[in-house]
Design a protein around this motif. Structure first.
Motif, PDB file in Angstrom:
ATOM      1  N   LYS A 266       0.829  -1.200   0.000  1.00 13.71           N
ATOM      2  CA  LYS A 266       0.000   0.000   0.000  1.00 13.71           C
ATOM      3  C   LYS A 266       0.860   1.246   0.000  1.00 13.71           C
ATOM      4  O   LYS A 266       0.521   2.247  -0.585  1.00 13.71           O
ATOM      5  CB  LYS A 266      -0.933  -0.011   1.208  1.00 13.71           C
TER       6      LYS A 266
ATOM      7  N   ILE B  66     -11.381   2.772  -5.609  1.00 13.00           N
ATOM      8  CA  ILE B  66     -11.065   1.501  -4.961  1.00 13.00           C
ATOM      9  C   ILE B  66     -10.957   1.741  -3.450  1.00 13.00           C
ATOM     10  O   ILE B  66     -10.256   2.646  -3.001  1.00 13.00           O
ATOM     11  CB  ILE B  66      -9.746   0.904  -5.485  1.00 13.00           C
ATOM     12  N   TYR B  67     -11.647   0.906  -2.709  1.00 12.22           N
ATOM     13  CA  TYR B  67     -11.759   1.032  -1.254  1.00 12.22           C
ATOM     14  C   TYR B  67     -11.219  -0.245  -0.621  1.00 12.22           C
ATOM     15  O   TYR B  67     -11.667  -1.342  -0.947  1.00 12.22           O
ATOM     16  CB  TYR B  67     -13.235   1.244  -0.914  1.00 12.22           C
ATOM     17  N   TYR B  68     -10.246  -0.095   0.291  1.00 10.32           N
ATOM     18  CA  TYR B  68      -9.635  -1.259   0.938  1.00 10.32           C
ATOM     19  C   TYR B  68     -10.007  -1.277   2.415  1.00 10.32           C
ATOM     20  O   TYR B  68      -9.764  -0.312   3.144  1.00 10.32           O
ATOM     21  CB  TYR B  68      -8.119  -1.225   0.773  1.00 10.32           C
TER      22      TYR B  68
ATOM     23  N   LYS C 184     -10.083  -6.875   2.426  1.00  6.51           N
ATOM     24  CA  LYS C 184     -10.841  -6.950   1.191  1.00  6.51           C
ATOM     25  C   LYS C 184     -10.835  -5.600   0.482  1.00  6.51           C
ATOM     26  O   LYS C 184     -10.839  -4.551   1.133  1.00  6.51           O
ATOM     27  CB  LYS C 184     -12.297  -7.343   1.469  1.00  6.51           C
ATOM     28  N   SER C 185     -10.844  -5.646  -0.851  1.00  7.03           N
ATOM     29  CA  SER C 185     -10.909  -4.430  -1.655  1.00  7.03           C
ATOM     30  C   SER C 185     -12.213  -4.404  -2.438  1.00  7.03           C
ATOM     31  O   SER C 185     -12.686  -5.444  -2.909  1.00  7.03           O
ATOM     32  CB  SER C 185      -9.728  -4.349  -2.624  1.00  7.03           C
ATOM     33  N   TYR C 186     -12.760  -3.203  -2.603  1.00  4.37           N
ATOM     34  CA  TYR C 186     -14.047  -3.043  -3.255  1.00  4.37           C
ATOM     35  C   TYR C 186     -13.974  -1.925  -4.301  1.00  4.37           C
ATOM     36  O   TYR C 186     -13.255  -0.944  -4.112  1.00  4.37           O
ATOM     37  CB  TYR C 186     -15.138  -2.697  -2.237  1.00  4.37           C
TER      38      TYR C 186
ATOM     39  N   PHE D  28      -5.273  -6.497  -4.624  1.00  2.00           N
ATOM     40  CA  PHE D  28      -5.160  -5.066  -4.374  1.00  2.00           C
ATOM     41  C   PHE D  28      -3.694  -4.671  -4.435  1.00  2.00           C
ATOM     42  O   PHE D  28      -2.878  -5.156  -3.648  1.00  2.00           O
ATOM     43  CB  PHE D  28      -5.747  -4.708  -3.006  1.00  2.00           C
TER      44      PHE D  28
ATOM     45  N   SER E  77      -5.180  -0.297  -8.690  1.00  2.00           N
ATOM     46  CA  SER E  77      -5.586   0.625  -7.626  1.00  2.00           C
ATOM     47  C   SER E  77      -6.476   1.758  -8.127  1.00  2.00           C
ATOM     48  O   SER E  77      -6.851   2.635  -7.353  1.00  2.00           O
ATOM     49  CB  SER E  77      -4.339   1.232  -6.971  1.00  2.00           C
TER      50      SER E  77
ATOM     51  N   ASP F 160      -8.761  -7.080 -12.326  1.00  2.00           N
ATOM     52  CA  ASP F 160      -8.569  -7.960 -11.180  1.00  2.00           C
ATOM     53  C   ASP F 160      -7.872  -9.229 -11.654  1.00  2.00           C
ATOM     54  O   ASP F 160      -7.759  -9.473 -12.869  1.00  2.00           O
ATOM     55  CB  ASP F 160      -9.922  -8.286 -10.533  1.00  2.00           C
TER      56      ASP F 160
END
Length: 370
Positions: free
Chosen positions: A3, A174-176, A182-184, A204, A209, A222
């Motif tokens: 990250k 993108i939300y982690y 988990k990434s969404y 992720f 990203s 993905d």
């Protein structure tokens, strides 16, 4: 570490400008040309916004310009006003026609990096982060009401927000979730003030990203069990198209038009061992831009099927034109010392960092392909 690499690689591409209290707006004639120079302050070292559309120069009392966006006559900028981090801690807007500026936002972090500015006719959005990128708050301001709204919980250390893309009254990013690991892929309706999870990602990292958001379509990538996929989510009918890719590692996917998109193919763990691939949805075929590694660091497209590719340290940008089934290299961008390039609302924005240490950043804005 993954990250942090993402944060560093993204923040390298973003920016900072000027001090609010030092602005002293006046207009002068350039003695050597017919252009006008608008000086926002009396700084010893300044950067310059070169507006080729109106033949105007705007002097900025800052050695660097970090984050910026434009909609019609208004430039939005992240500035440094006595910032502890020496990065952006405020956002201002500057009207090119009226030469007026206004202060929009002040960071909520002690040591900050305000970046990722996006704008359209009704909304301005940005990311307010600490200077290490450990926390990133997304905000949106309605340009009619001037009301600012937080898009996710502020200062929530359990989440990691990516940089959002703005289209109409929607945001996607993108939300982690650190607790769930988990990434969404998220969608925000700015009018209704609602967030929606439209996809759960298996992976992720820097390669996936970001999202590409054009009209009502959101493109993202993905990887599952060693196989890469591209997905297009349609907001209008809430459908998801899936495209299996014949390469193991891809990323940086970008929508080109209604039936073509681009992505980077990676050949190793080294990010720059890559090349650009064109995918045609109608033909269901891939076409590579080159037989060799391209060392792509920046991939930008416009609405005329032009693809601008920055390689290596982004000093050189190659220009391509894509037809139905052909990829033609049409030259290079005729500017030196390019640090970054963006296309925002039909305007090309070229950020230059001259090698002369006494000269600040130059930001060139033009409606014409450079």
């Amino acid at each position: 570490m993954k990250k942090k690499y993402l944060v560093l690689s993204l923040s390298i591409l973003t920016a900072v400008i000027i001090s609010y209290f030092l602005f002293d707006v006046f207009e002068t004639k350039n003695k050597n040309t017919s252009s006008q120079a608008t000086n926002l302050s009396k700084g010893s070292k300044s950067s310059t916004i070169i507006d080729k559309n109106n033949n105007i120069k705007i002097k900025i009392p800052s050695s660097e310009i970090f984050s910026y966006n434009i909609y019609k006559d208004i430039i939005y900028m992240s500035i440094d006003e006595n910032s502890k981090s020496k990065l952006g801690n405020k956002i201002i807007q500057y009207n090119i026609k009226t030469k007026r500026k206004s202060n929009l936002f002040t960071t909520k972090f002690e040591s900050s990096s305000v970046q990722g500015i996006k704008a359209n006719n009704n909304w301005v959005t940005w990311v307010d982060a600490d200077d290490y990128g450990e926390q990133k708050n997304i905000y949106a301001m309605n340009t009619n009401t001037r009301k600012i709204t937080a898009i996710t919980n502020e200062h929530d250390t359990t989440i990691d927000n990516g940089f959002p893309a703005l289209r109409d009254h929607y945001l996607s990013w993108i939300y982690y979730d650190k607790n769930k690991n988990k990434s969404y892929v998220m969608l925000r309706d700015l009018n209704k003030k609602t967030n929606k999870n439209i996809f759960i990602l298996e992976t992720f990292g820097p390669e996936n990203s970001r999202v590409s958001f054009v009209n009502n379509k959101i493109l993202f990538t993905d990887q599952k069990k060693g196989v890469s996929y591209c997905y297009i989510y349609n907001i209008s009918n809430q459908t998801l198209q899936t495209f299996k890719v014949p390469y193991e590692n891809i990323g940086m996917a970008t929508i080109l038009n209604d039936h073509q998109f681009l992505y980077l193919r990676f050949y190793s763990d080294r990010y720059f061992d890559n090349k650009v691939v064109l995918y045609d949805i109608r033909r269901k075929k891939e076409k590579e831009f080159s037989k060799q590694y391209m060392n792509v660091s920046k991939l930008v497209v416009d609405s005329q099927n032009h693809v601008l590719i920055g390689t290596g340290d982004k000093i050189d940008f190659d220009k391509y034109e894509v037809a139905d089934n052909t990829i033609n290299k049409i030259g290079k961008i005729n500017e030196n010392n390019i640090f970054d390039l963006q296309i925002e609302n039909g305007v090309y924005m070229i950020e230059k960092r001259p090698r002369n240490s006494n000269i600040g950043t130059e930001l060139i804005i033009s409606k014409n392909l450079p």
